[in-house]
Motif scaffolding. Sequence first.
Motif, mmCIF file in Angstrom:
data_model
loop_
_atom_site.group_PDB
_atom_site.id
_atom_site.type_symbol
_atom_site.label_atom_id
_atom_site.label_comp_id
_atom_site.label_asym_id
_atom_site.label_seq_id
_atom_site.Cartn_x
_atom_site.Cartn_y
_atom_site.Cartn_z
ATOM 1 N N THR A 1 -17.213 51.941 49.807
ATOM 2 C CA THR A 1 -17.356 52.359 48.399
ATOM 3 C C THR A 1 -16.175 51.695 47.708
ATOM 4 O OG1 THR A 1 -18.261 54.639 49.195
ATOM 5 C CG2 THR A 1 -17.776 54.186 46.784
ATOM 6 N N TRP A 2 -14.950 52.080 48.442
ATOM 7 C CA TRP A 2 -13.691 51.472 47.772
ATOM 8 C C TRP A 2 -13.734 50.074 47.651
ATOM 9 C CZ3 TRP A 2 -9.561 48.624 48.815
ATOM 10 C CH2 TRP A 2 -8.269 48.831 48.003
ATOM 11 N N ASN A 3 -14.352 49.470 48.687
ATOM 12 C CA ASN A 3 -14.329 47.998 48.762
ATOM 13 C C ASN A 3 -15.232 47.489 47.464
ATOM 14 O OD1 ASN A 3 -12.659 47.544 50.678
ATOM 15 N ND2 ASN A 3 -14.335 47.286 52.147
ATOM 16 N N TRP A 4 -16.285 48.172 47.257
ATOM 17 C CA TRP A 4 -17.255 47.898 46.277
ATOM 18 C C TRP A 4 -16.547 47.851 44.973
ATOM 19 C CZ3 TRP A 4 -19.814 51.021 42.372
ATOM 20 C CH2 TRP A 4 -21.018 50.100 41.724
ATOM 21 N N LEU A 5 -15.575 48.872 44.599
ATOM 22 C CA LEU A 5 -14.787 48.901 43.451
ATOM 23 C C LEU A 5 -13.561 48.029 43.382
ATOM 24 C CD1 LEU A 5 -14.695 52.936 43.309
ATOM 25 C CD2 LEU A 5 -15.916 51.401 41.873
ATOM 26 N N PRO B 1 0.449 48.681 39.374
ATOM 27 C CA PRO B 1 0.281 49.866 39.433
ATOM 28 C C PRO B 1 -0.852 50.315 39.994
ATOM 29 C CG PRO B 1 -0.200 49.191 37.154
ATOM 30 C CD PRO B 1 0.553 48.233 37.967
ATOM 31 N N ARG B 2 -1.051 51.575 40.906
ATOM 32 C CA ARG B 2 -2.499 51.892 41.499
ATOM 33 C C ARG B 2 -3.073 52.844 40.618
ATOM 34 N NH1 ARG B 2 -3.294 49.454 46.683
ATOM 35 N NH2 ARG B 2 -1.656 48.245 47.150
ATOM 36 N N ASN B 3 -4.540 53.017 40.547
ATOM 37 C CA ASN B 3 -5.034 54.314 39.980
ATOM 38 C C ASN B 3 -5.271 55.444 41.191
ATOM 39 O OD1 ASN B 3 -7.296 53.543 41.798
ATOM 40 N ND2 ASN B 3 -8.274 52.253 40.331
ATOM 41 N N LEU B 4 -5.822 56.416 40.498
ATOM 42 C CA LEU B 4 -6.030 57.665 41.394
ATOM 43 C C LEU B 4 -6.730 57.581 42.906
ATOM 44 C CD1 LEU B 4 -6.962 60.342 38.733
ATOM 45 C CD2 LEU B 4 -4.708 60.170 40.155
ATOM 46 N N MET B 5 -7.314 56.344 43.092
ATOM 47 C CA MET B 5 -8.186 55.935 44.375
ATOM 48 C C MET B 5 -7.220 55.022 45.060
ATOM 49 S SD MET B 5 -12.013 56.092 43.212
ATOM 50 C CE MET B 5 -12.642 55.664 44.754
#
Length: 432
Positions: A171-175, A211-215
């Motif tokens: 799922t992470w990769n998909w995003l 920067p990174r998001n919450l995920m």
Amino acid sequence: MSKIKKVAGWGGVAVIAVVVAGAIASWQPEIPALKTPGSQTFSTAQIEQGRKLADLGDCAVCHTRAGGERNTGGLAMEIPFGTIYTTNITPDVETGIGKWSFDAFKRAMRLGVDREGHYLYPAFPYTAFTRTSDADLEALYAYLMSQPAVKYQPPETALNFPFNIRQGIVTWNWLFLQPGPMDTDTHQSAEWQRGAYLTEGLGHCSACHSPRNLMFGEKGGEDHLTGGVAEEWTAPSLVANSDAPLNWSHEDLVTFMHRGYSANHGVAAGPMAPVVNEGLSQLPPEDLNAIATYLTSFQRGDKTAGTADKLNQQTETHVEPLTSEGARLFSGACMACHAQEKGAQMVGVRPSLALNTNLYAATPDNAIRVILDGIQNPAKTDLGFMPAFRHNLSDAQIAVLLNYLREEYAGKTPWPELQKRVTEVRAETERK
Ligand code: HEC
Ligand code: HEC
Ligand code: HEC
């Protein structure tokens, strides 16, 4: 059966169907084991090319634990859900990648999947490495397979539930993963394109500088390279919103990457030191020029080097008279190395604090860390070492000193609640 239960029942079936479909879609087969190709399979030129690419990609920075043999893994990367250990990427058959075919290696770099078909955690920066061309991946493979095979089994990565389920990475990769080599921007020069390829691909600068998001996904678009966090250090913006008091010129950036120091900016310390030491400083001039051409194209405004002298003079004139506690602390603890008087001979460089991005930054963290722990692992030993002041200065003194430097040199308003932050950072760094 009531209507609600029925709907819930069908909902459950639908969820299972989606999960199964997802699992099938994301299923990656094991790639058969292979007899390790010996270094004689590859040309010397290809191995040498691969070595340079490995330097750019910081493979050994992450894949070598303190005191361990090069690329044998076992470095612990702490994340909020547990500890990820880097793997052994020497060609050892049992503990390393000795059984990996080129296709298996290419899939790991492009899709973040290991030879057996398990998803790898994005602590491995495959979202950037995926941009690498086939030819460069072949060279990297040639280099990795030509290293000495060293038997070492790193500790097992064990994250908390649900992060221990590697399938979840799908799922992470998909995003956040856009697999495949770099698109070319034909409006730009060949050197700019080469720079983009090196910076966004193996160089993975954005892994720390975006920067990174919450995920924990990198923010792209306008946020790309606008500053991030690395091992609790601030990695400053490399683009238009940089806090640096002077624009990064092409020459300054090349010198910084090559030496770990630029007179108009300062030093590469903290997590940037190994990036320079083992990576960027090993690159040929044409690659450094390409990266600089690419990155300086995002500088905006007219913060020109002409102001550098003015800012440096400020450092000179502000050491006297010692009217404030901050000035007295600076004179006692720092001035021996950081005042800019002419002709003084000291070991190492004497970075001008008036030009140090960390004093202009929104957060005081890097400056606090440097004062507490000094600089024990410089990017290059000729830059010199800085002593730690953890046991010499109290939190209150560090706060007074830093806000003195920020106001006097950087001309910025003091950091609010600075002493509290010093106490917090001291506690965080003491635990390590
Ligand atoms: C920022 C740290 C970092 C850098 C830089 C890095 N890696 Fe890794 N790499 C990791 C981590 C962490 C893992 C293990 C991920 C996991 O267990 O899911 C890994 C896994 C791998 C794997 C899978 C190995 C296996 O046995 O499953 C390969 C192959 C690999 N890295 C190659 C490279 C190469 C080649 C480079 C340089 C171009 C590189 N890595 C740079 C952190 C890094
Ligand atoms: C592992 C994380 C990491 C990676 C990867 C990384 N950087 Fe950095 N970088 C940092 C940190 C942290 C600092 C702040 C260092 C300091 O304050 O001494 C920094 C500082 C810098 C600075 C100085 C900025 C300023 O205004 O003072 C430049 C320029 C820079 N990096 C360029 C790059 C380039 C180009 C790449 C990719 C080739 C890169 N960095 C990759 C973490 C990283
Ligand atoms: C013995 C000499 C010495 C003393 C004393 C000293 N420094 Fe340094 N400082 C250095 C050197 C050398 C560097 C660059 C080191 C490197 O990167 O290799 C440095 C770097 C720095 C940096 C830049 C760090 C970065 O990441 O950009 C800051 C900020 C700094 N010093 C602040 C201070 C302050 C504040 C004091 C007084 C509490 C102090 N220093 C005392 C030698 C010293």
